[in-house]
Structures are given as C-alpha cells and as structure tokens.
Scaffold this motif. Structure first.
Motif, PDB file in Angstrom:
ATOM      1  N   GLN A   1       0.736  -1.063  -0.141  1.00 31.14           N
ATOM      2  CA  GLN A   1       0.150   0.116  -0.028  1.00 31.14           C
ATOM      3  C   GLN A   1       0.887   1.010   0.025  1.00 31.14           C
ATOM      4  O   GLN A   1       0.617   2.157   0.589  1.00 31.14           O
ATOM      5  N   GLU A   2       1.999   1.271  -0.492  1.00 28.79           N
ATOM      6  CA  GLU A   2       2.780   2.321  -0.618  1.00 28.79           C
ATOM      7  C   GLU A   2       3.022   2.824  -2.187  1.00 28.79           C
ATOM      8  O   GLU A   2       4.106   2.559  -2.759  1.00 28.79           O
ATOM      9  N   LEU A   3       1.993   3.513  -2.658  1.00 32.95           N
ATOM     10  CA  LEU A   3       1.760   3.814  -3.949  1.00 32.95           C
ATOM     11  C   LEU A   3       2.755   5.034  -4.243  1.00 32.95           C
ATOM     12  O   LEU A   3       3.333   4.777  -5.364  1.00 32.95           O
ATOM     13  N   ALA A   4       3.240   5.918  -3.632  1.00 37.09           N
ATOM     14  CA  ALA A   4       4.271   6.945  -3.835  1.00 37.09           C
ATOM     15  C   ALA A   4       5.516   6.266  -3.986  1.00 37.09           C
ATOM     16  O   ALA A   4       6.441   6.832  -4.824  1.00 37.09           O
ATOM     17  N   ARG A   5       5.953   5.499  -3.291  1.00 33.56           N
ATOM     18  CA  ARG A   5       7.216   4.680  -3.561  1.00 33.56           C
ATOM     19  C   ARG A   5       7.365   3.684  -4.809  1.00 33.56           C
ATOM     20  O   ARG A   5       8.100   3.798  -5.631  1.00 33.56           O
ATOM     21  N   ALA A   6       6.114   3.166  -5.167  1.00 32.59           N
ATOM     22  CA  ALA A   6       5.893   2.601  -6.528  1.00 32.59           C
ATOM     23  C   ALA A   6       5.945   3.585  -7.613  1.00 32.59           C
ATOM     24  O   ALA A   6       6.718   3.430  -8.645  1.00 32.59           O
ATOM     25  N   GLU A   7       5.376   4.699  -7.423  1.00 30.24           N
ATOM     26  CA  GLU A   7       5.497   5.671  -8.568  1.00 30.24           C
ATOM     27  C   GLU A   7       6.991   6.267  -8.479  1.00 30.24           C
ATOM     28  O   GLU A   7       7.540   6.702  -9.611  1.00 30.24           O
ATOM     29  N   GLN A   8       7.743   6.478  -7.476  1.00 32.14           N
ATOM     30  CA  GLN A   8       9.130   7.047  -7.602  1.00 32.14           C
ATOM     31  C   GLN A   8       9.893   5.984  -8.329  1.00 32.14           C
ATOM     32  O   GLN A   8      10.954   6.380  -9.083  1.00 32.14           O
ATOM     33  N   ASN A   9       9.911   4.499  -8.140  1.00 31.97           N
ATOM     34  CA  ASN A   9      10.342   3.493  -9.049  1.00 31.97           C
ATOM     35  C   ASN A   9      10.031   3.754 -10.467  1.00 31.97           C
ATOM     36  O   ASN A   9      10.813   3.565 -11.304  1.00 31.97           O
ATOM     37  N   LEU A  10       8.717   4.098 -10.752  1.00 33.13           N
ATOM     38  CA  LEU A  10       8.239   4.198 -12.268  1.00 33.13           C
ATOM     39  C   LEU A  10       8.928   5.388 -12.854  1.00 33.13           C
ATOM     40  O   LEU A  10       9.648   5.308 -13.938  1.00 33.13           O
ATOM     41  N   ALA A  11       9.330   6.554 -12.080  1.00 34.17           N
ATOM     42  CA  ALA A  11       9.999   7.460 -12.458  1.00 34.17           C
ATOM     43  C   ALA A  11      11.326   7.181 -12.839  1.00 34.17           C
ATOM     44  O   ALA A  11      12.069   7.681 -13.816  1.00 34.17           O
ATOM     45  N   ARG A  12      12.117   6.474 -12.042  1.00 31.14           N
ATOM     46  CA  ARG A  12      13.358   5.886 -12.064  1.00 31.14           C
ATOM     47  C   ARG A  12      13.498   5.116 -13.569  1.00 31.14           C
ATOM     48  O   ARG A  12      14.337   5.238 -14.119  1.00 31.14           O
ATOM     49  N   LEU A  13      12.405   4.420 -13.869  1.00 32.68           N
ATOM     50  CA  LEU A  13      12.555   3.540 -14.944  1.00 32.68           C
ATOM     51  C   LEU A  13      12.431   4.410 -16.194  1.00 32.68           C
ATOM     52  O   LEU A  13      13.156   4.209 -17.075  1.00 32.68           O
ATOM     53  N   GLU A  14      11.529   5.289 -16.036  1.00 28.22           N
ATOM     54  CA  GLU A  14      11.427   6.369 -17.069  1.00 28.22           C
ATOM     55  C   GLU A  14      12.781   7.000 -17.436  1.00 28.22           C
ATOM     56  O   GLU A  14      13.273   7.228 -18.646  1.00 28.22           O
ATOM     57  N   GLN A  15      13.374   7.308 -16.221  1.00 28.20           N
ATOM     58  CA  GLN A  15      14.787   8.030 -16.409  1.00 28.20           C
ATOM     59  C   GLN A  15      15.880   7.031 -17.156  1.00 28.20           C
ATOM     60  O   GLN A  15      16.559   7.169 -17.956  1.00 28.20           O
ATOM     61  N   TYR A  16      15.825   5.787 -16.795  1.00 28.66           N
ATOM     62  CA  TYR A  16      16.835   4.866 -17.174  1.00 28.66           C
ATOM     63  C   TYR A  16      16.570   4.238 -18.297  1.00 28.66           C
ATOM     64  O   TYR A  16      17.675   3.636 -19.200  1.00 28.66           O
ATOM     65  N   CYS A  17      15.317   3.912 -18.681  1.00 26.29           N
ATOM     66  CA  CYS A  17      14.991   3.129 -19.894  1.00 26.29           C
ATOM     67  C   CYS A  17      13.871   3.723 -21.054  1.00 26.29           C
ATOM     68  O   CYS A  17      13.715   3.151 -21.840  1.00 26.29           O
ATOM     69  N   GLY A  18      13.315   4.678 -20.568  1.00 27.96           N
ATOM     70  CA  GLY A  18      12.383   5.377 -21.467  1.00 27.96           C
ATOM     71  C   GLY A  18      11.109   4.655 -21.350  1.00 27.96           C
ATOM     72  O   GLY A  18      10.567   4.492 -20.602  1.00 27.96           O
ATOM     73  N   ASN A  19      10.743   3.660 -22.347  1.00 30.38           N
ATOM     74  CA  ASN A  19       9.604   3.178 -22.549  1.00 30.38           C
ATOM     75  C   ASN A  19       9.937   1.475 -22.770  1.00 30.38           C
ATOM     76  O   ASN A  19       9.228   0.929 -23.467  1.00 30.38           O
TER      77      ASN A  19
END
Length: 148
Positions: free
Chosen positions: A113-131
């Motif tokens: 139930q830690e949505l904000a942390r999941a979204e932080q990981n998503l932002a890191r994925l966007e940074q590292y690999c794009g799509n």
C-alpha cells in the motif's frame, strides 16, 4: 528460519559493487541463474529462494544484482514482503539502474500500500530506460492498483 538467518548474515556481511545494465549484468551472469529461472518459471518459489540463498553465499553470487533481484521475486511470490524488500534493496545497492529490481520492488510497494514509492520507481524506470518493458509492466500494475 534458515532463510531468515541467511539474509540477516548477508545483510551484515555484504558490501558490494557491480556494474552493468538491463535484466542481467551480462550474458555470462544469466548462465549461473538459469537453474533458478527454471524453478521460477515453474512457480517453485520456495525451491528457487533456497537455491538463490545458497548461490548468494558465494563471492560471485553476493555481488550479483540479478541474483538478489530473483531472490526478491521468489520471496515476494511467497508473501515474505520484508525479506523481498531487503533483497531488492541489495540488488539496487549493487546496481541502482537494475530495471527488474525497480519494477519488482515497485510491485512490492503496491502490495504494501505504498503507492508513492511505486511511483518513484516508475520515475526511475522512465529515467533509465524510456519506454521499456519493465516500465510498462509497473505502469500497468499501478493502473490496476488505482482502479481497485
């Protein structure tokens, strides 16, 4: 109990550094882990976590972000969320851009139930690999989480 003891021991003993990108650090690093991946593909999560725990006791294994990531996955699938989180953190301490560990730990955060942390990981994925596939999978998991 053996697994908990092993993880605690590895936590105290491991100070690791490695490099690489993508799902595996290199093609060579996928070969030792093929046994664990076969177990995971058959949903033998307990057997895989035991095999990976043994592998992580070796010098090479201890420095493998891939092995830590797979251990986290197998533990998460067994419902051992705190141990899985520790394994993912180890993978990311070795390789902060490990795409699999970012995706899987993001999925774990949703289970916690830690949505904000999941979204932080998503932002890191966007940074590292794009799509990339890992980003798409985490986006889908977040969408499903929000729809519930």
């Amino acid at each position: 109990m053996k697994l908990v003891t092993l993880l605690l021991g590895l936590f105290l003993a491991s100070q690791v550094n490695a490099a690489g990108s993508g799902r595996y650090e290199s093609q060579k690093s996928s070969k030792p882990l093929s046994a664990a991946e076969a177990m995971l593909s058959e949903q033998n999560y307990l057997q895989a976590s035991e095999w990976l725990s043994d592998y992580l006791q070796s010098k090479k294994g201890r420095r493998s972000a891939d092995a830590w990531n797979l251990l986290g996955f197998s533990l998460r699938k067994q419902g051992h969320y705190q141990q899985a989180l520790y394994a993912y953190q180890q993978a990311l301490s070795i390789k902060p851009s490990h795409l699999g560990a970012l995706e899987y730990s993001g999925e774990l955060y949703l289970s916690l139930q830690e949505l904000a942390r999941a979204e932080q990981n998503l932002a890191r994925l966007e940074q590292y690999c794009g799509n990339c596939q890992e980003q798409q999978q985490l986006e889908l998991a977040i969408s499903r989480y929000l729809a519930e």
